[in-house]
Design a protein around this motif. Structure first.
Motif, PDB file in Angstrom:
ATOM      1  N   ALA A  29      38.679  38.346  48.740  1.00 54.72           N
ATOM      2  CA  ALA A  29      39.731  38.929  47.882  1.00 54.72           C
ATOM      3  C   ALA A  29      39.779  40.454  47.966  1.00 54.72           C
ATOM      4  CB  ALA A  29      39.509  38.489  46.432  1.00 54.72           C
ATOM      5  N   VAL A  30      38.756  41.062  48.534  1.00 51.09           N
ATOM      6  CA  VAL A  30      38.743  42.531  48.668  1.00 51.09           C
ATOM      7  C   VAL A  30      39.747  42.984  49.720  1.00 51.09           C
ATOM      8  CG1 VAL A  30      37.302  44.487  49.389  1.00 51.09           C
ATOM      9  CG2 VAL A  30      36.355  42.745  47.877  1.00 51.09           C
ATOM     10  N   ASN A  31      40.054  42.088  50.682  1.00 54.02           N
ATOM     11  CA  ASN A  31      41.013  42.461  51.743  1.00 54.02           C
ATOM     12  C   ASN A  31      42.287  41.631  51.660  1.00 54.02           C
ATOM     13  OD1 ASN A  31      38.904  43.999  52.875  1.00 54.02           O
ATOM     14  ND2 ASN A  31      38.058  42.109  53.724  1.00 54.02           N
ATOM     15  N   TYR A  32      42.438  40.871  50.598  1.00 54.63           N
ATOM     16  CA  TYR A  32      43.563  39.924  50.528  1.00 54.63           C
ATOM     17  C   TYR A  32      44.893  40.663  50.380  1.00 54.63           C
ATOM     18  CZ  TYR A  32      46.423  35.976  49.101  1.00 54.63           C
ATOM     19  OH  TYR A  32      47.402  35.023  49.024  1.00 54.63           O
ATOM     20  N   HIS A  33      45.841  40.260  51.227  1.00 49.40           N
ATOM     21  CA  HIS A  33      47.172  40.858  51.174  1.00 49.40           C
ATOM     22  C   HIS A  33      48.083  39.907  50.404  1.00 49.40           C
ATOM     23  CE1 HIS A  33      50.461  43.363  52.505  1.00 49.40           C
ATOM     24  NE2 HIS A  33      51.120  42.242  52.758  1.00 49.40           N
ATOM     25  N   ILE A  34      48.659  40.373  49.290  1.00 54.43           N
ATOM     26  CA  ILE A  34      49.472  39.489  48.432  1.00 54.43           C
ATOM     27  C   ILE A  34      50.884  39.381  48.988  1.00 54.43           C
ATOM     28  CG2 ILE A  34      50.338  39.101  46.080  1.00 54.43           C
ATOM     29  CD1 ILE A  34      48.215  41.123  45.091  1.00 54.43           C
ATOM     30  N   SER A  35      51.365  38.141  49.093  1.00 55.48           N
ATOM     31  CA  SER A  35      52.767  38.017  49.504  1.00 55.48           C
ATOM     32  C   SER A  35      53.621  38.080  48.233  1.00 55.48           C
ATOM     33  CB  SER A  35      53.000  36.729  50.295  1.00 55.48           C
ATOM     34  OG  SER A  35      53.083  35.657  49.416  1.00 55.48           O
ATOM     35  N   LYS A  36      54.686  38.775  48.275  1.00 53.60           N
ATOM     36  CA  LYS A  36      55.575  39.056  47.133  1.00 53.60           C
ATOM     37  C   LYS A  36      54.789  39.581  45.915  1.00 53.60           C
ATOM     38  CE  LYS A  36      58.044  34.991  48.016  1.00 53.60           C
ATOM     39  NZ  LYS A  36      58.074  33.802  47.255  1.00 53.60           N
ATOM     40  N   PRO A  37      54.095  40.707  46.070  1.00 54.12           N
ATOM     41  CA  PRO A  37      53.228  41.212  44.999  1.00 54.12           C
ATOM     42  C   PRO A  37      53.993  41.623  43.740  1.00 54.12           C
ATOM     43  CG  PRO A  37      53.391  42.823  46.778  1.00 54.12           C
ATOM     44  CD  PRO A  37      54.061  41.584  47.269  1.00 54.12           C
ATOM     45  N   GLU A  38      55.268  41.989  43.909  1.00 59.41           N
ATOM     46  CA  GLU A  38      56.032  42.458  42.729  1.00 59.41           C
ATOM     47  C   GLU A  38      56.219  41.347  41.689  1.00 59.41           C
ATOM     48  OE1 GLU A  38      58.387  40.783  45.739  1.00 59.41           O
ATOM     49  OE2 GLU A  38      57.107  42.516  45.979  1.00 59.41           O
ATOM     50  N   GLY A  39      56.086  40.086  42.110  1.00 63.07           N
ATOM     51  CA  GLY A  39      56.273  38.979  41.154  1.00 63.07           C
ATOM     52  C   GLY A  39      54.983  38.516  40.496  1.00 63.07           C
ATOM     53  N   ILE A  40      53.866  39.172  40.777  1.00 63.72           N
ATOM     54  CA  ILE A  40      52.592  38.752  40.179  1.00 63.72           C
ATOM     55  C   ILE A  40      52.495  39.293  38.746  1.00 63.72           C
ATOM     56  CG2 ILE A  40      50.054  38.964  40.331  1.00 63.72           C
ATOM     57  CD1 ILE A  40      51.271  37.161  42.506  1.00 63.72           C
ATOM     58  N   ASP A  41      52.209  38.402  37.808  1.00 62.93           N
ATOM     59  CA  ASP A  41      52.179  38.799  36.385  1.00 62.93           C
ATOM     60  C   ASP A  41      50.761  39.003  35.865  1.00 62.93           C
ATOM     61  OD1 ASP A  41      55.115  38.418  35.804  1.00 62.93           O
ATOM     62  OD2 ASP A  41      54.582  36.472  36.657  1.00 62.93           O
ATOM     63  N   ILE A  42      49.799  38.260  36.407  1.00 65.55           N
ATOM     64  CA  ILE A  42      48.416  38.355  35.905  1.00 65.55           C
ATOM     65  C   ILE A  42      47.455  38.311  37.092  1.00 65.55           C
ATOM     66  CG2 ILE A  42      46.627  37.194  34.516  1.00 65.55           C
ATOM     67  CD1 ILE A  42      48.889  36.042  32.767  1.00 65.55           C
ATOM     68  N   VAL A  43      46.456  39.191  37.042  1.00 67.05           N
ATOM     69  CA  VAL A  43      45.349  39.132  38.009  1.00 67.05           C
ATOM     70  C   VAL A  43      44.079  38.924  37.196  1.00 67.05           C
ATOM     71  CG1 VAL A  43      43.923  40.504  39.599  1.00 67.05           C
ATOM     72  CG2 VAL A  43      46.430  40.623  39.754  1.00 67.05           C
ATOM     73  N   VAL A  44      43.330  37.881  37.522  1.00 59.99           N
ATOM     74  CA  VAL A  44      42.080  37.647  36.792  1.00 59.99           C
ATOM     75  C   VAL A  44      40.944  37.516  37.791  1.00 59.99           C
ATOM     76  CG1 VAL A  44      42.591  35.152  36.576  1.00 59.99           C
ATOM     77  CG2 VAL A  44      40.850  36.165  35.130  1.00 59.99           C
ATOM     78  N   THR A  45      39.848  38.183  37.484  1.00 62.27           N
ATOM     79  CA  THR A  45      38.636  38.009  38.281  1.00 62.27           C
ATOM     80  C   THR A  45      37.412  38.216  37.406  1.00 62.27           C
ATOM     81  OG1 THR A  45      37.456  38.622  40.309  1.00 62.27           O
ATOM     82  CG2 THR A  45      38.575  40.420  39.162  1.00 62.27           C
ATOM     83  N   GLU A  46      36.426  37.369  37.619  1.00 62.77           N
ATOM     84  CA  GLU A  46      35.129  37.560  36.949  1.00 62.77           C
ATOM     85  C   GLU A  46      34.092  37.458  38.045  1.00 62.77           C
ATOM     86  OE1 GLU A  46      31.880  37.273  36.288  1.00 62.77           O
ATOM     87  OE2 GLU A  46      31.834  35.470  35.040  1.00 62.77           O
ATOM     88  N   THR A  47      33.932  38.588  38.742  1.00 64.85           N
ATOM     89  CA  THR A  47      32.981  38.673  39.851  1.00 64.85           C
ATOM     90  C   THR A  47      32.043  39.833  39.513  1.00 64.85           C
ATOM     91  OG1 THR A  47      34.794  39.870  40.905  1.00 64.85           O
ATOM     92  CG2 THR A  47      34.346  37.674  41.730  1.00 64.85           C
ATOM     93  N   LEU A  48      31.387  39.695  38.367  1.00 63.45           N
ATOM     94  CA  LEU A  48      30.587  40.824  37.898  1.00 63.45           C
ATOM     95  C   LEU A  48      29.268  40.393  37.299  1.00 63.45           C
ATOM     96  CD1 LEU A  48      31.213  42.197  34.432  1.00 63.45           C
ATOM     97  CD2 LEU A  48      32.968  40.652  35.240  1.00 63.45           C
ATOM     98  N   GLN A  49      28.350  41.357  37.261  1.00 66.13           N
ATOM     99  CA  GLN A  49      27.105  41.224  36.507  1.00 66.13           C
ATOM    100  C   GLN A  49      27.061  42.394  35.543  1.00 66.13           C
ATOM    101  OE1 GLN A  49      23.615  40.754  38.991  1.00 66.13           O
ATOM    102  NE2 GLN A  49      24.705  39.395  40.384  1.00 66.13           N
ATOM    103  N   LYS A  50      26.089  42.362  34.643  1.00 61.55           N
ATOM    104  CA  LYS A  50      25.976  43.475  33.692  1.00 61.55           C
ATOM    105  C   LYS A  50      25.834  44.787  34.466  1.00 61.55           C
ATOM    106  CE  LYS A  50      21.035  43.245  32.991  1.00 61.55           C
ATOM    107  NZ  LYS A  50      19.953  43.510  32.096  1.00 61.55           N
ATOM    108  N   ALA A  51      26.373  45.845  33.884  1.00 62.03           N
ATOM    109  CA  ALA A  51      26.394  47.191  34.482  1.00 62.03           C
ATOM    110  C   ALA A  51      27.168  47.219  35.807  1.00 62.03           C
ATOM    111  CB  ALA A  51      24.985  47.758  34.672  1.00 62.03           C
TER     112      ALA A  51
END
Ligand SMILES: C[S@@+](CC[C@H](N)C(=O)[O-])C[C@H]1O[C@@H](n2cnc3c(N)ncnc32)[C@H](O)[C@@H]1O
Length: 342
Positions: free
Chosen positions: A160-182
């Protein structure tokens, strides 16, 4: 409605409840995990299918670790409910389907499934991204068994770090939980920058804001607070903000970020400590504040993502540090870099 969907509906109704009944939630999250394992048919054949993936922007968790995230009860609740609220708002404001990108789905797309019991496929359409092939396969099985393919606009096994979105203007929500504390080790920052820099201003980012705050902690009071049944005991002093990720910050740094990808160092922040910090407190720690969406926030210690991260102990017999200089660094091993100055 098949029995899997019926069970998902009952579980989702509890997860999406406004009020928090911890005992009920604890048991329903256990049911949720059981259902997800059943619906995906997830079975690890060998250890080779369960490797973390080291990318240029951080570590992608193996399926086994990604599954463990479900058990982080308050995380799962706040993210599912926050995402549901964001979708509800977007659906009420849009003619036609709300388009959602969910990056780092893990084997189950845990955070979006409760919302699929509340909205139709005419109301929401999903782009699902996952880097791990085993998790990706599991997710495909789960979608088939819940009969959710009508909700899926795109599903890809990709970074997802290099993902190219097709028709990005129509995207309403982006969600990601790829994290640890700090915000250490995993690629939350790089994924959020890549996706949010392609979409328009109206797009909602989930979590809305993650911020790293510097605290001085009194461990005696912290222990007393844990066991106090009554009013909370103040056990820390907030001394400064180190780093934030939200839409405003992303639009401020997105050009520099792109030009330096995958290695980018955010500007240094210097926090001056109060006199006698070493006498009055036991350590310096980082708090990870997570505002998922509106009122859905994770408080200190409520989730593995919000446990305090201890930086250094303070010794009342030694000279104190005067300041902490910090930067957030995106790299193979992302995280905060700190320098203590005397
Ligand atoms: C912390 S787990 C969360 C799983 C699930 N979303 C949940 O909340 O329970 C993060 C997931 O993101 C995936 N991931 C990490 N980095 C990624 C990347 N650069 N592109 C796509 N997926 C990624 C991992 O493989 C892992 O399955």
């Amino acid at each position: 409605m098949n029995t899997l969907n019926k069970r998902l509906k009952e579980i989702s109704d509890v997860i999406l409840e406004e009020d928090l009944n911890y005992i009920k939630l604890f048991s329903v999250i256990a049911d949720y995990k059981k259902l997800l394992l059943e619906a995906s048919g997830f079975i690890l054949k060998n250890d080779e299918d369960d490797q973390n993936i080291d990318t240029d922007s951080g570590k992608a968790l193996s399926p086994k670790f990604a599954i463990l995230c479900v058990d982080d009860i308050m995380r799962t609740k706040r993210f599912c409910l926050g995402l549901y609220k964001a979708i509800k708002k977007a659906v009420s404001e849009k003619d036609g389907p709300v388009r959602i990108i969910y990056a780092g789905t893990g084997p189950f797309a845990t955070l979006i499934l409760p919302s699929l019991t509340r909205f139709t496929s005419e109301e929401i359409q999903l782009t699902l991204l996952e880097i791990n092939q085993t998790s990706y396969n599991s997710l495909n099985n789960l979608i088939a068994n819940f009969d959710f393919s009508k909700y899926v606009e795109t599903i890809e096994c990709c970074d997802a770090v290099n993902y190219h979105i097709s028709k990005p203007e129509g995207i309403d929500i982006v969600v990601t939980e790829t994290l640890q504390k700090a915000l250490k080790k995993e690629p939350q920052v790089a994924i959020s920058y890549n996706l949010m820099s392609q979409v328009s201003d109206h797009t909602i980012l989930i979590p809305e804001e993650i911020s790293l705050e510097l605290l001085l902690v009194d461990m005696d009071k912290s222990r007393a607070n844990k066991t106090s049944m009554g009013n909370p005991i103040e056990y820390y002093k907030h001394v400064g903000s180190l780093y934030k990720i939200n839409k405003k910050e992303i639009s401020k740094y997105q050009k520099d970020f792109k030009n330096n990808q995958p290695d980018f160092e955010f500007p240094e922040v210097k926090v001056t400590l109060p006199a006698n910090a070493n006498r009055d407190y036991h350590n310096i720690s980082i708090e990870t504040k997570i505002k998922v969406y509106k009122d859905q926030e994770l408080l200190i210690g409520e989730s593995g993502l919000t446990f305090l991260t201890r930086i250094t102990d303070l010794n009342s017999m030694l000279q104190t540090f005067n300041s902490v200089v910090s930067t957030y660094q995106c790299s193979k091993n992302p995280g905060v870099q700190l320098r203590l100055e005397i």
